[in-house]
Design an enzyme around this catalytic site. Structure first.
Site, mmCIF file in Angstrom:
data_model
loop_
_atom_site.group_PDB
_atom_site.id
_atom_site.type_symbol
_atom_site.label_atom_id
_atom_site.label_comp_id
_atom_site.label_asym_id
_atom_site.label_seq_id
_atom_site.Cartn_x
_atom_site.Cartn_y
_atom_site.Cartn_z
ATOM 1 N N CYS A 48 -22.752 -6.550 -19.290
ATOM 2 C CA CYS A 48 -21.521 -6.710 -18.421
ATOM 3 C C CYS A 48 -20.756 -6.278 -19.418
ATOM 4 C CB CYS A 48 -21.140 -8.245 -18.784
ATOM 5 S SG CYS A 48 -21.832 -9.898 -17.597
ATOM 6 N N CYS A 73 -27.305 -8.722 -16.543
ATOM 7 C CA CYS A 73 -26.733 -8.418 -18.211
ATOM 8 C C CYS A 73 -27.832 -8.597 -19.241
ATOM 9 C CB CYS A 73 -25.048 -9.252 -18.327
ATOM 10 S SG CYS A 73 -24.709 -8.820 -19.831
ATOM 11 N N GLY A 99 0.693 -1.879 0.309
ATOM 12 C CA GLY A 99 0.421 -0.003 -0.265
ATOM 13 C C GLY A 99 0.953 1.101 -0.122
ATOM 14 N N CYS A 156 -25.654 -11.877 -21.447
ATOM 15 C CA CYS A 156 -25.619 -12.942 -21.446
ATOM 16 C C CYS A 156 -26.613 -13.361 -19.857
ATOM 17 C CB CYS A 156 -24.216 -13.397 -20.409
ATOM 18 S SG CYS A 156 -23.450 -12.548 -18.927
ATOM 19 N N CYS A 195 -18.799 -12.760 -19.521
ATOM 20 C CA CYS A 195 -19.557 -12.279 -21.096
ATOM 21 C C CYS A 195 -20.220 -13.155 -22.434
ATOM 22 C CB CYS A 195 -19.835 -10.761 -21.429
ATOM 23 S SG CYS A 195 -22.142 -10.801 -21.210
#
Lengths: 293, 203
Positions: free
Chosen positions: A270, A245, A36, A248, A276
């Site tokens: 998606c 979606c 980080g 899909c 997808c």
């Protein structure tokens, strides 16, 4: 040396010269050792403008080898301009295998999404980062933000999130949502939607972040604690979508709105094109026809 | 053969790909502390600098880095080899070193003698490369921390007797602190400053 034959002559493997790779590699090692924390590095000019992923490209160039399989995504899509051109760049300068399949890739360079399919051990996710400093819009001076990180002084960030609640009734930050790494450093996850934040926590994959213009590299080793900042009475939540979606039928994934006509027609699909397409290949279908009418 | 000619030999046969493979080994080992990674790239430095430690020097050191060597490595042949092959500066003060190479870890200076970085730039600390016989036949260390899903094991040979307490102090300085690379025969493992060594009772 080692440039793929028949392509641009006299470029080193993966474009960068060896001294630059060593400099970036040293920064990556320290970044991994201090999760980080933003390690300064001597970012080079690349054959593309700042803002096009020069940080991610330099990180990828410093780690990639001839056995790697590279996937590049831009907002989850393998077939948008930035993804296509960076993928072509590495095909040209490193002659590596490329793929659009998340599970086949060893290195995935990303602009602002984490793939829907969970990553596995041994994969490396390389983020393109525009502004690595999570405190930058609260405190413009680098000297001050560096001191704030040194002293673990993150009160200002909590004030910002609190002001969101005071103004909007909830934390209104939806992307580049700040996280705390291993209880120490507050980190910008790059402008990924906050939907992806939980995927960073305890991921089996190594995550590297490169900011070219801002000249910073930072990292999350695998299995690292990554917590999204929040308050007890306003816990962190991710976006949800009303419909699956349209192509899909996937639920629980991040969707993009696609405008279909000039009469208000639209659909949600998606953002992860590989996810997808894989689902459609497996026989899943959404409500596209209905939405399209 | 004198030091000057020895220095010309023993580098990577394929500098670009040998360095890349060695870096991936050390990157993966640093990301997953305790795991052992093969180092296949062939560097053949003069003894007592080992092939693995030599490969790390060729991969990570150059004119921008300063190197500190322990007493047994401070020979003319080793110094000339490192100078020729990497261009690095050899320093006498461990606190000035970006990298330290140690052939005899049991008698090395205390970890706090090396650069620990500053609170605002903790990356400016020494990375120690400790040359060890093996990674699995020394005192067993039980590890936890970032990069480790639950626990990991490592047992490098010939550590200083008070290594556990030194490592505890190193961890207490976080985010400052040194990071260790154990270079064994054809393999390596890492202990970044974030890794905690558990007491046997905590297991």
């Amino acid at each position: 040396m080692n440039a793929p034959t028949g392509s641009i002559a006299s470029y080193n493997f993966a474009y960068l010269d060896e001294q630059t790779k060593r400099m970036i590699r040293r920064a990556i090692l320290k970044a991994i050792a201090i999760p980080g924390y933003q390690v300064p590095f001597a970012s080079r000019e690349m054959p593309m403008p700042y803002g096009w992923g020069t940080g991610g490209v330099q990180v990828t160039a410093a780690i990639i080898g001839p056995d790697d399989v590279l996937k590049v995504i831009d907002q989850g899509a393998d077939d948008t301009t930035n993804a296509v051109s960076i993928r072509a760049f590495f095909q040209k300068v490193a002659n590596v295998a490329v793929t659009t399949r998340t599970d086949e890739a060893t290195i995935i360079q990303t602009r602002h999404r984490i793939p829907e399919q969970p990553l596995r051990a041994g994969q490396t996710l390389v983020y393109q980062v525009p502004i690595p400093e999570p405190l930058r819009f609260l405190e413009p001076r680098e000297t001050e933000t560096r001191l704030m990180h040194a002293l673990e002084e993150y009160g200002l960030m909590h004030v910002k999130l609190y002001e969101d609640i005071a103004t909007h009734g909830r934390i209104a930050t939806t992307y580049a949502y700040p996280v705390k790494v291993e209880g120490r450093y507050v980190m910008d996850p790059s402008p990924t939607p906050k939907f992806d934040n939980p995927k960073m926590h305890m991921s089996p994959a190594l995550q590297l972040f490169g900011a070219g213009r801002e000249k910073r590299i930072y990292a999350l080793p695998p299995f690292t604690q990554v917590e999204s900042l929040d308050f007890d009475d306003h816990p962190f939540t991710v976006q949800t979508f009303d419909k699956p979606c349209a192509l899909c039928g996937a639920e629980g994934v991040y969707l993009d709105e696609v405008i279909l006509d000039d009469c208000g027609g639209h659909m949600f699909v998606c953002s992860d094109t590989d996810h997808c397409e894989s689902r459609q290949g497996d026989g899943y279908h959404g409500q596209q026809e209905e939405t399209f009418r | 053969m004198n030091a000057a000619t020895t220095a010309l030999e023993g580098g990577f046969s394929d500098p670009v790909f040998d360095a890349q493979a060695t870096f991936r080994a050390v990157m993966d080992a640093m990301a997953e502390p305790g795991t052992r990674r093969q180092v296949k790239a062939g560097a053949t430095p003069p003894a007592p600098l080992s092939p693995t430690a030599g490969a790390l020097a060729l991969t990570l050191c150059d004119q921008d880095t300063s190197i500190w060597l322990d007493a047994s490595l401070s020979t003319e042949v080793v110094i000339e080899w490192l100078r020729y092959q990497t261009g690095a500066t050899i320093v006498d003060d461990p606190a000035q070193a970006r990298f330290a190479f140690v052939a005899d870890p049991s008698s090395m200076p205390r970890l706090d003698a090396f650069a620990e970085g500053s609170q605002d730039y903790p990356d400016r600390s020494t990375t120690l490369v400790l040359i060890v016989e093996a990674l699995d036949s020394g005192e067993p260390l039980l590890l936890e921390g970032p990069g480790i899903e639950r626990r990991a094991n490592l047992a490098p040979t010939a550590l200083p007797v008070d290594f556990r307490s030194q490592w505890l102090e190193n961890g207490a300085r976080f985010p400052r602190g040194v990071d260790l690379v154990f270079a064994a025969r054809r393999e390596l493992a890492c202990l970044p400053r974030t890794t905690r060594i558990l007491e046997p009772a905590e297991a």
